[in-house]
Enzyme design. Structure first.
Site, PDB file in Angstrom:
ATOM      1  N   ASP A 111       1.208  -0.934  -0.266  1.00 57.55           N
ATOM      2  CA  ASP A 111       0.041  -0.222   0.088  1.00 57.55           C
ATOM      3  C   ASP A 111       1.156   1.217  -0.147  1.00 57.55           C
ATOM      4  O   ASP A 111       1.701   1.559   0.978  1.00 57.55           O
ATOM      5  CB  ASP A 111      -0.608  -0.215   1.615  1.00 57.55           C
ATOM      6  CG  ASP A 111      -1.855   1.116   1.240  1.00 57.55           C
ATOM      7  OD1 ASP A 111      -1.777   2.011   0.494  1.00 57.55           O
ATOM      8  OD2 ASP A 111      -2.475   1.569   2.247  1.00 57.55           O
ATOM      9  N   ASP A 134      -8.158   3.643  -8.967  1.00 53.73           N
ATOM     10  CA  ASP A 134      -9.614   3.924  -8.185  1.00 53.73           C
ATOM     11  C   ASP A 134     -10.141   4.643  -8.362  1.00 53.73           C
ATOM     12  O   ASP A 134      -9.782   4.895  -7.263  1.00 53.73           O
ATOM     13  CB  ASP A 134      -9.800   2.055  -7.889  1.00 53.73           C
ATOM     14  CG  ASP A 134      -8.493   1.242  -7.990  1.00 53.73           C
ATOM     15  OD1 ASP A 134      -9.002   0.147  -9.142  1.00 53.73           O
ATOM     16  OD2 ASP A 134      -7.442   0.799  -7.088  1.00 53.73           O
ATOM     17  N   ASP A 170     -10.126   8.519 -15.643  1.00 51.91           N
ATOM     18  CA  ASP A 170     -11.325   8.781 -16.733  1.00 51.91           C
ATOM     19  C   ASP A 170     -12.751   9.083 -15.609  1.00 51.91           C
ATOM     20  O   ASP A 170     -13.711   8.457 -16.006  1.00 51.91           O
ATOM     21  CB  ASP A 170     -11.798   7.173 -17.792  1.00 51.91           C
ATOM     22  CG  ASP A 170     -12.321   5.906 -16.659  1.00 51.91           C
ATOM     23  OD1 ASP A 170     -11.563   6.656 -15.378  1.00 51.91           O
ATOM     24  OD2 ASP A 170     -12.465   5.899 -17.448  1.00 51.91           O
ATOM     25  N   THR A 207      -2.863   3.330 -20.871  1.00 48.67           N
ATOM     26  CA  THR A 207      -2.329   2.575 -19.551  1.00 48.67           C
ATOM     27  C   THR A 207      -4.219   1.688 -20.025  1.00 48.67           C
ATOM     28  O   THR A 207      -5.120   1.643 -20.586  1.00 48.67           O
ATOM     29  CB  THR A 207      -2.892   2.552 -18.806  1.00 48.67           C
ATOM     30  OG1 THR A 207      -4.660   3.066 -18.299  1.00 48.67           O
ATOM     31  CG2 THR A 207      -1.932   4.104 -18.371  1.00 48.67           C
ATOM     32  N   LYS A 208      -3.676   0.299 -19.695  1.00 44.79           N
ATOM     33  CA  LYS A 208      -5.066  -1.102 -19.357  1.00 44.79           C
ATOM     34  C   LYS A 208      -6.269  -0.048 -19.146  1.00 44.79           C
ATOM     35  O   LYS A 208      -7.713  -0.497 -20.228  1.00 44.79           O
ATOM     36  CB  LYS A 208      -4.787  -1.979 -19.396  1.00 44.79           C
ATOM     37  CG  LYS A 208      -5.770  -3.020 -18.710  1.00 44.79           C
ATOM     38  CD  LYS A 208      -5.105  -4.642 -18.000  1.00 44.79           C
ATOM     39  CE  LYS A 208      -6.194  -5.166 -17.837  1.00 44.79           C
ATOM     40  NZ  LYS A 208      -5.588  -6.574 -17.099  1.00 44.79           N
ATOM     41  N   GLU A 210      -6.781   2.935 -19.451  1.00 46.73           N
ATOM     42  CA  GLU A 210      -7.612   4.020 -20.103  1.00 46.73           C
ATOM     43  C   GLU A 210      -8.161   2.997 -21.516  1.00 46.73           C
ATOM     44  O   GLU A 210      -9.327   3.895 -21.469  1.00 46.73           O
ATOM     45  CB  GLU A 210      -6.683   4.165 -20.000  1.00 46.73           C
ATOM     46  CG  GLU A 210      -6.450   5.314 -21.132  1.00 46.73           C
ATOM     47  CD  GLU A 210      -4.781   6.866 -21.317  1.00 46.73           C
ATOM     48  OE1 GLU A 210      -3.919   6.653 -21.136  1.00 46.73           O
ATOM     49  OE2 GLU A 210      -5.408   7.757 -22.376  1.00 46.73           O
TER      50      GLU A 210
END
Ligand SMILES: C[S@@+](CC[C@H](N)C(=O)[O-])C[C@H]1O[C@@H](n2cnc3c(N)ncnc32)[C@H](O)[C@@H]1O
Length: 228
Positions: A111, A134, A170, A207-208, A210
């Protein structure tokens, strides 16, 4: 009379769902950790992590590692550190590093809010990236969002003067919240101007998460801050 439990557990920005680890990922964590891993009780790292002093980039939440590996291979003269609590993703990343013979990356599993304060020396990072954190969309989960004022203050402390923090999301409402939090962090200034989002820089890979957001028709918001 029973005492109320006054010890509060930290609110985490992730849920520990390990998922299945492939045999190759398990092998990578066992065999390659000594080369690429930074243990959570290690001495704090600084720009001498790779011997010679280098500009260090930290990616928080590297996921499957593709972005970290791409950036490291494109800029071999820089040093890179990735942190993420997800072990299968870390195993996958180590495999990619080994296959591509990349030696300018180190990985922390855990973390960031908990480990970075103790593992990174103050004023030692040239760039920090947080790509598609997240979003925790439900209001009752907003407290789990990683990019809160306390976390941004800690990141500001780890950046060198004129070092940069780059964020992308996003999730429009989270983007607005991050912008406000950055502008109220004493050590940081919005590089694009108050209330403004940045243009996606050329060096930032797509990125994935994105790609997933774009497929759903989401807009992407980049935010660039500078350490005063
Ligand atoms: C939505 S995914 C995005 C992954 C990747 N950056 C991308 O854009 O494809 C968020 C990532 O952040 C990681 N993460 C969540 N909380 C974290 C924390 N406190 N410290 C480090 N990583 C964290 C998660 O494990 C996950 O890999």
């Amino acid at each position: 009379m029973r005492q109320a439990n006054t010890k509060s557990r930290p609110v985490r920005s992730f849920v520990r769902r390990e998922g299945r680890m492939t045999t190759a990922q398990k092998r990578a964590l066992a065999d390659l950790w000594a080369i690429y891993g930074i243990d959570d009780d290690a001495t704090p790292v600084d720009e001498h992590l790779f011997g010679d002093p280098r500009d260090l980039t930290l990616e928080i939440g590297f996921g499957d590692g593709d972005t970290l590996v791409t950036m490291a291979s494109e800029e071999p003269e820089r040093g890179f550190i990735g942190i993420d609590p997800h072990r299968p993703g870390a195993g996958r990343t180590l495999l990619q590093l080994e296959r591509a013979s990349i030696d300018n990356v180190r990985v922390i599993i855990g973390d960031g809010a908990q480990l970075l304060p103790q593992l990174i020396t103050s004023a030692s990072l040239a760039r920090v990236l947080v790509l598609f954190p997240d979003p925790w969309p439900k209001k009752r989960h907003h407290k789990r969002r990683l990019l809160n004022p306390e976390f941004l203050q800690m990141i500001s402390d780890k950046l060198k003067p004129a070092g940069t923090l780059h964020i992308a999301t996003d999730w429009a409402e989270y983007a607005g919240e991050i912008l406000i939090a950055i502008e109220s962090t004493p050590g940081l200034v919005n590089a694009t101007g108050v209330g403004q989002f940045a243009i996606k820089p050329k060096w930032r890979p797509t990125t994935k998460y994105e790609r997933r957001g774009l497929k759903l028709g989401h807009s992407v918001f980049d935010i660039a801050a500078i350490r005063k």
